[in-house]
Motif scaffolding. Sequence first.
Motif, PDB file in Angstrom:
ATOM      1  N   LYS A   7       0.834  -1.203   0.000  1.00  0.00           N
ATOM      2  CA  LYS A   7       0.000   0.000   0.000  1.00  0.00           C
ATOM      3  C   LYS A   7       0.866   1.250   0.000  1.00  0.00           C
ATOM      4  O   LYS A   7       0.620   2.198  -0.752  1.00  0.00           O
ATOM      5  CB  LYS A   7      -0.921  -0.002   1.219  1.00  0.00           C
ATOM      6  N   ILE A   8       1.899   1.274   0.839  1.00  0.00           N
ATOM      7  CA  ILE A   8       2.786   2.425   0.906  1.00  0.00           C
ATOM      8  C   ILE A   8       3.543   2.582  -0.412  1.00  0.00           C
ATOM      9  O   ILE A   8       3.706   3.689  -0.927  1.00  0.00           O
ATOM     10  CB  ILE A   8       3.763   2.293   2.096  1.00  0.00           C
ATOM     11  N   PHE A   9       4.023   1.484  -0.987  1.00  0.00           N
ATOM     12  CA  PHE A   9       4.810   1.524  -2.206  1.00  0.00           C
ATOM     13  C   PHE A   9       3.997   2.081  -3.380  1.00  0.00           C
ATOM     14  O   PHE A   9       4.476   2.909  -4.141  1.00  0.00           O
ATOM     15  CB  PHE A   9       5.332   0.137  -2.535  1.00  0.00           C
ATOM     16  N   PHE A  10       2.771   1.636  -3.541  1.00  0.00           N
ATOM     17  CA  PHE A  10       1.954   2.072  -4.674  1.00  0.00           C
ATOM     18  C   PHE A  10       1.290   3.437  -4.436  1.00  0.00           C
ATOM     19  O   PHE A  10       0.752   4.017  -5.359  1.00  0.00           O
ATOM     20  CB  PHE A  10       0.898   1.036  -5.005  1.00  0.00           C
TER      21      PHE A  10
END
Length: 62
Positions: free
Chosen positions: A57-60
């Motif tokens: 979630k953080i990466f995208f």
Amino acid sequence: MFSQGQLVFAALFFIAFVIAVWYAYRKDLPLHKIFYKDNYKILIAFLGFIAVLFLIKIFFKR
């Protein structure tokens, strides 16, 4: 908000519930040691899966 009688009942109910759960757990402890001895591995895998989802979630999001 609550009457004095309701608060006393809630406190006594909570104490009785904790005692009943503790007694039931102590009674079943030998069975837990036999059937659930490696369940911490499942907990670690589950928490790892949640962490991976959080990282995705953080990466995208960026």
